[in-house]
Design a protein around this motif. Structure first.
Motif, short mmCIF file in Angstrom:
data_model
loop_
_atom_site.label_atom_id
_atom_site.label_comp_id
_atom_site.label_asym_id
_atom_site.label_seq_id
_atom_site.Cartn_x
_atom_site.Cartn_y
_atom_site.Cartn_z
N SER A 103 0.84 -1.19 0.00
CA SER A 103 0.00 0.00 0.00
C SER A 103 0.87 1.24 0.00
O SER A 103 1.59 1.48 0.95
CB SER A 103 -0.89 0.00 1.24
OG SER A 103 -1.63 1.16 1.32
N VAL A 106 -1.85 7.05 -2.88
CA VAL A 106 -2.31 7.21 -4.26
C VAL A 106 -2.50 8.68 -4.56
O VAL A 106 -3.15 9.40 -3.80
CB VAL A 106 -3.66 6.46 -4.45
CG1 VAL A 106 -4.18 6.69 -5.86
CG2 VAL A 106 -3.46 4.98 -4.20
N SER A 108 -4.39 11.22 -6.34
CA SER A 108 -5.65 11.29 -7.07
C SER A 108 -5.56 12.26 -8.24
O SER A 108 -6.41 12.26 -9.11
CB SER A 108 -6.79 11.71 -6.14
OG SER A 108 -6.52 12.98 -5.60
N LEU A 118 -4.24 0.09 -7.32
CA LEU A 118 -5.48 0.54 -6.69
C LEU A 118 -6.34 -0.63 -6.23
O LEU A 118 -6.96 -0.58 -5.17
CB LEU A 118 -6.27 1.42 -7.67
CG LEU A 118 -5.78 2.86 -7.83
CD1 LEU A 118 -6.56 3.55 -8.94
CD2 LEU A 118 -5.93 3.63 -6.54
N ARG A 121 -4.80 -1.89 -3.12
CA ARG A 121 -5.02 -0.95 -2.03
C ARG A 121 -6.47 -0.99 -1.54
O ARG A 121 -6.74 -0.78 -0.36
CB ARG A 121 -4.67 0.46 -2.51
CG ARG A 121 -4.84 1.54 -1.46
CD ARG A 121 -4.19 2.84 -1.90
NE ARG A 121 -4.57 3.96 -1.06
CZ ARG A 121 -4.14 4.17 0.17
NH1 ARG A 121 -3.30 3.31 0.72
NH2 ARG A 121 -4.53 5.22 0.87
N PHE A 147 -10.02 7.08 -0.54
CA PHE A 147 -10.00 6.14 -1.66
C PHE A 147 -11.08 6.49 -2.68
O PHE A 147 -10.84 6.46 -3.89
CB PHE A 147 -10.18 4.71 -1.16
CG PHE A 147 -10.04 3.69 -2.25
CD1 PHE A 147 -8.80 3.20 -2.59
CD2 PHE A 147 -11.14 3.25 -2.98
CE1 PHE A 147 -8.65 2.28 -3.62
CE2 PHE A 147 -11.01 2.34 -4.00
CZ PHE A 147 -9.75 1.84 -4.33
N THR A 150 -10.23 9.14 -5.07
CA THR A 150 -9.42 8.67 -6.19
C THR A 150 -10.30 8.07 -7.28
O THR A 150 -10.10 8.31 -8.48
CB THR A 150 -8.40 7.62 -5.71
OG1 THR A 150 -7.59 8.19 -4.69
CG2 THR A 150 -7.52 7.14 -6.84
N LEU A 166 -13.62 -0.83 -9.52
CA LEU A 166 -13.15 -0.34 -8.22
C LEU A 166 -14.33 0.13 -7.38
O LEU A 166 -14.42 -0.18 -6.19
CB LEU A 166 -12.16 0.81 -8.42
CG LEU A 166 -10.77 0.44 -8.95
CD1 LEU A 166 -10.03 1.69 -9.39
CD2 LEU A 166 -9.97 -0.31 -7.89
#
Length: 499
Positions: A103, A106, A108, A118, A121, A147, A150, A166
């Motif tokens: 991890s 990230v 974005s 991703l 994660r 998250f 993102t 996702l």
């Protein structure tokens, strides 16, 4: 170990780690706390020599010194060991945990983050494998929000096809985690709903197979414990004619084949059929079928084991059908039967939506007087810390509930919390063990901060001196005190000399 250490390899390239992960990023955040977690996240690039062992995983973190860290499973969760001055579960343990999970933060704003990273994660951030308390749920919601930001950025930047799986997985993971989560503030439920909305956006931009989407949505609703709420109109374009037809077929087949006596399934299907009727243009005020039970009938046939689950469905069904009074009656019955912070929050949510909370709140507060811990927590959730503090002082509560309100009270009235902290520290030190000693140190550091704010640092130093003298034979305790800088100050030395 020399100072010339190899730079870290990515965890994905370190062999032998498959199958060693028994924790998630949620567990790391809860074990470390937000500040330590943030420091640990900045140290991931300093993790080297990650290697699995028979009882966990070991690694070296190249910090101000090379620290050898161990993470091992426990029941529940896991534990960490590090020789640094910060204590066992420190920023170095967090860094190793994040490295094992693969991890990394990230960005974005990047044009297209690596989708594989991703996906990896996602499970680390959104899968809570052990029960999460109220404070942990707030931390979880914050991580989920980051998250989902993102995912939203991916959709906005024209990458809906990559964002779609996702978002869908995020819905599933958050819904799974909510089952054992103390989400009294409703923030995790909101994150779950947001994930579903993002999935709808992604589906609208990057059309999936309509019938397959219909099957997923139907199963999500059929097996849902009350969250998230599926708004079919958000998915109508993505479903298309074929998807909507498949959805209707699934609903009617399930209704025909429903099991006798399965109230949960019947209520769920009734709600789904009502939503379909609205999508097809049926009058919004059209009532649900007459076989929807009244609150009294429902409570009369539902066992204590599954009433909370079924009640959620029935409240939603009443609201869908315009039966506001029945929804509030059931919420009131649930709070009377289960006077908890969670039931209070559910009543508040429903009553606020109907404009009835000001009328019902005094009654609900009175019900919770029999459960002081829940009363204090409910008043905190209400944004009424003054009443929460008064209730804690008047009715008494557990140390956990007192700490929650004390950490709010100290911002404006630091002197008020000093006696309570002293009492908690003495109570804590009736037990022994390194974990207990670190708990006492943590409380002492909070007491020191409150003492400074109230201009009574001298009293704090005297108190530390008294505690050290009372427990002078506990070398491990004094060692923890010294690590935290809790030695004898000027006032403490004077007090010690007098004693």
């Amino acid at each position: 170990m020399t100072g010339h250490l190899r730079r870290p390899k990515t965890v994905a390239n370190i062999s032998g780690l498959e199958g060693v992960v028994w924790f998630s990023e949620v567990d790391l955040r809860i074990a470390a706390g937000p500040r330590t977690f943030a420091r640990g996240r900045d140290l991931v690039s300093s993790v080297i020599e990650v290697r699995p062992t028979d009882d966990g995983v070991r690694a070296v973190v190249d910090g101000t010194a090379p620290y050898e860290v161990f993470l091992g499973p426990a029941s529940p969760g896991f534990f960490g060991e590090c020789p640094c001055p910060s204590g066992d579960f420190c920023q170095h343990c967090v860094a190793v945990g994040l490295a094992v999970l693969g991890s990394t933060p990230v960005d974005s704003g990047a044009a297209l983050p690596q989708i594989t990273a991703l996906h990896r994660r996602l499970d680390a951030v959104l899968w809570a494998r052990t029960p999460v308390d109220h404070a942990g749920s707030l931390d979880y919601a914050g991580a989920a929000g980051e998250f989902l930001d993102t995912v939203a950025a991916l959709i906005d930047d024209g990458h809906a096809a990559e964002a779609r799986p996702l978002a869908r997985r995020a819905v599933e993971r958050i819904a799974e985690s909510l089952v054992t989560m103390e989400d009294t503030a409703g923030v995790v439920t909101q994150a779950c709903q947001r994930a579903l909305t993002l999935y709808a956006r992604a589906c609208a931009a990057a059309r999936p197979n309509g019938p397959k989407l219909a099957a997923w949505l139907f199963q999500l609703e059929l097996n849902s414990p009350g969250w998230p709420t599926v708004t079919l109109s958000e998915f109508a374009d993505a479903l298309g004619d074929a998807g909507l037809a498949a959805y209707r077929t699934l609903v009617e087949e399930a209704w025909t084949a429903r099991a006798d006596g399965d109230i949960r399934q019947a209520l769920t299907l009734l709600v789904i059929r009502e939503r379909l009727a609205k999508l097809d243009g049926a009058p919004v005020e059209a009532p649900l079928p007459e076989d929807l039970p009244s609150p009294a009938a429902f409570l009369g046939v539902s066992s204590a084991d599954h009433t909370p689950w079924l009640a959620e469905f029935l409240v939603h069904a009443y609201l869908e059908g315009g039966r506001a009074s029945d929804a509030l009656e059931l919420r009131r019955s649930q709070l009377t039967t289960h006077p908890t912070r969670d039931q209070y929050a559910k009543l508040r949510e429903t009553a606020l939506g109907l404009g009835r909370w000001a009328e019902l709140r005094p009654w609900a507060v009175d019900v919770l007087r029999s459960a002081p811990d829940d009363l204090v927590g409910a008043l905190i959730d209400d944004g009424d810390p003054e009443s929460a503090w008064e209730s804690a002082e008047k009715y008494g509560c557990s140390s956990g509930a007192w700490l929650e309100i004390a950490r709010i009270r100290v911002r404006q009235h630091p002197a008020d919390v000093l006696p309570g902290y002293r009492g908690l520290i003495h109570e804590c030190l009736q037990r022994t063990g390194r974990g207990v000693y670190r708990e006492a140190v943590s409380l002492l550091l909070e007491l020191r901060e409150a003492s400074e704010k109230s201009g009574r640092l001298g009293e704090f130093e005297e108190f530390v001196a008294v505690v050290r003298e009372r427990h002078r034979r506990r070398s491990a305790l004094l060692d923890e005190f010294d690590k935290a800088g809790l030695g004898l100050g000027a006032a403490g030395e004077a007090a010690s000399a007098v004693s």
